[in-house]
Design a protein around this motif. Structure first.
Motif, short mmCIF file in Angstrom:
data_model
loop_
_atom_site.label_atom_id
_atom_site.label_comp_id
_atom_site.label_asym_id
_atom_site.label_seq_id
_atom_site.Cartn_x
_atom_site.Cartn_y
_atom_site.Cartn_z
N TRP A 119 39.29 34.92 40.65
CA TRP A 119 38.26 35.90 41.01
C TRP A 119 38.28 37.07 40.04
CZ3 TRP A 119 40.41 40.62 42.25
CH2 TRP A 119 41.75 40.61 42.70
N ARG A 120 37.13 37.76 40.02
CA ARG A 120 36.95 38.92 39.14
C ARG A 120 36.30 40.06 39.92
NH1 ARG A 120 34.78 34.55 35.43
NH2 ARG A 120 36.58 34.06 34.14
N MET A 121 36.55 41.26 39.49
CA MET A 121 35.92 42.43 40.11
C MET A 121 34.49 42.55 39.59
SD MET A 121 38.09 43.62 42.22
CE MET A 121 37.29 45.14 42.71
N GLU A 122 33.55 42.68 40.51
CA GLU A 122 32.14 42.88 40.19
C GLU A 122 31.58 43.93 41.13
OE1 GLU A 122 29.91 39.23 40.32
OE2 GLU A 122 31.37 38.16 39.09
N GLU A 123 31.11 45.01 40.56
CA GLU A 123 30.50 46.09 41.34
C GLU A 123 31.38 46.54 42.50
OE1 GLU A 123 26.46 45.07 42.35
OE2 GLU A 123 26.07 44.33 40.33
N LYS A 146 33.79 44.94 44.07
CA LYS A 146 34.26 43.91 44.99
C LYS A 146 34.87 42.75 44.20
CE LYS A 146 31.30 44.41 49.05
NZ LYS A 146 32.13 45.41 49.62
N ALA A 147 35.87 42.10 44.82
CA ALA A 147 36.47 40.91 44.21
C ALA A 147 35.58 39.72 44.54
CB ALA A 147 37.87 40.71 44.76
N ILE A 148 35.07 39.07 43.51
CA ILE A 148 34.14 37.95 43.68
C ILE A 148 34.76 36.68 43.06
CG2 ILE A 148 31.83 37.06 43.16
CD1 ILE A 148 31.82 39.48 45.06
N PRO A 149 34.91 35.62 43.86
CA PRO A 149 35.44 34.37 43.31
C PRO A 149 34.53 33.82 42.21
CG PRO A 149 35.40 34.31 45.70
CD PRO A 149 34.65 35.53 45.28
N ALA A 150 35.15 33.36 41.12
CA ALA A 150 34.39 32.81 40.00
C ALA A 150 34.57 31.30 39.90
CB ALA A 150 34.85 33.46 38.69
N GLU A 169 45.25 22.70 37.16
CA GLU A 169 44.26 23.74 36.88
C GLU A 169 44.65 25.06 37.54
OE1 GLU A 169 39.49 24.59 36.70
OE2 GLU A 169 40.16 22.72 37.62
N GLY A 170 45.23 24.98 38.74
CA GLY A 170 45.72 26.20 39.39
C GLY A 170 46.76 26.91 38.54
N THR A 171 47.66 26.15 37.94
CA THR A 171 48.67 26.72 37.05
C THR A 171 48.00 27.38 35.85
OG1 THR A 171 50.29 25.07 37.74
CG2 THR A 171 50.70 26.19 35.65
N SER A 218 46.42 32.32 32.94
CA SER A 218 45.33 32.88 32.14
C SER A 218 45.38 34.40 32.04
CB SER A 218 43.98 32.47 32.73
OG SER A 218 43.73 33.18 33.94
N GLY A 219 46.10 35.05 32.94
CA GLY A 219 46.11 36.51 32.95
C GLY A 219 45.01 37.09 33.83
N GLU A 220 44.14 36.25 34.35
CA GLU A 220 43.10 36.73 35.27
C GLU A 220 43.65 36.73 36.69
OE1 GLU A 220 38.96 36.19 34.52
OE2 GLU A 220 39.41 34.46 33.26
N GLN A 221 42.87 37.26 37.62
CA GLN A 221 43.28 37.31 39.01
C GLN A 221 43.06 35.95 39.66
OE1 GLN A 221 44.69 40.00 40.43
NE2 GLN A 221 44.53 41.02 38.45
N ALA A 222 44.09 35.40 40.28
CA ALA A 222 43.98 34.11 40.95
C ALA A 222 44.93 34.07 42.13
CB ALA A 222 44.31 32.98 39.98
N ASP A 223 44.54 33.33 43.15
CA ASP A 223 45.36 33.16 44.34
C ASP A 223 45.33 31.70 44.75
OD1 ASP A 223 46.01 36.00 45.00
OD2 ASP A 223 43.83 36.15 45.17
#
Length: 146
Positions: free
Chosen positions: A85-89, A91-95, A103-105, A110-115
């Motif tokens: 997910w990424r911050m948009e306006e 809010k955290a929005i799943p991408a 792929e989860g690994t 990647s350094g991005e936000q992931a759960d």
């Protein structure tokens, strides 16, 4: 080659934290199948300490080159759906979302936000059915002695 897809919605959480560098923390905390008719963003609950909202518009997609990752996830003690997910306006929005352990690994690396969130039974059954039809695990080779 794409072998299947399932529309999903992700439950996102915002909680207030008392930290030197942040006032709030965001996380994906759940995933549900999307049967359609969901708005793109739906507030589930709001409070000063914690908000929950549902974000639709994502799809889990199954590709033959990720079969090993799906299998590893399904045989894990707790299967997960991985959500980037990424911050948009504000809010955290799943991408993106995936049920591949590999792929989860990559998302986490990647350094991005992931759960990783617990995989619901309906999604697990869908992935397991796909694997039964399209994947044969390679036999594990033990140590060779002597």
């Amino acid at each position: 080659m794409k072998m299947g897809s399932m529309p999903i919605a992700v439950i996102m959480q915002r909680r207030t934290v008392q930290h030197r560098w942040a006032d709030e923390a965001w996380a994906a905390v759940g995933v549900v199948p999307d049967r359609g008719n969901l708005p793109r963003l739906q507030v589930l609950s709001e409070s000063p300490e914690r908000d929950y909202y549902l974000v639709s518009g994502l799809e889990l997609e199954l590709y033959t080159d990720e079969n090993e990752g799906y299998y590893e996830n399904c045989v894990a003690p707790e299967s997960k759906v991985f959500v980037l997910w990424r911050m948009e306006e504000g809010k955290a929005i799943p991408a993106r979302a995936s049920v591949s352990y590999v792929e989860g690994t990559r998302m986490f690396d990647s350094g991005e936000q992931a759960d990783g969130v617990t995989m619901p039974a309906e999604i697990y059954a869908w992935v397991a059915g796909y694997l039964r039809e399209h994947y044969q695990p390679k036999p594990r080779r033990g140590r060779q002695h002597g």
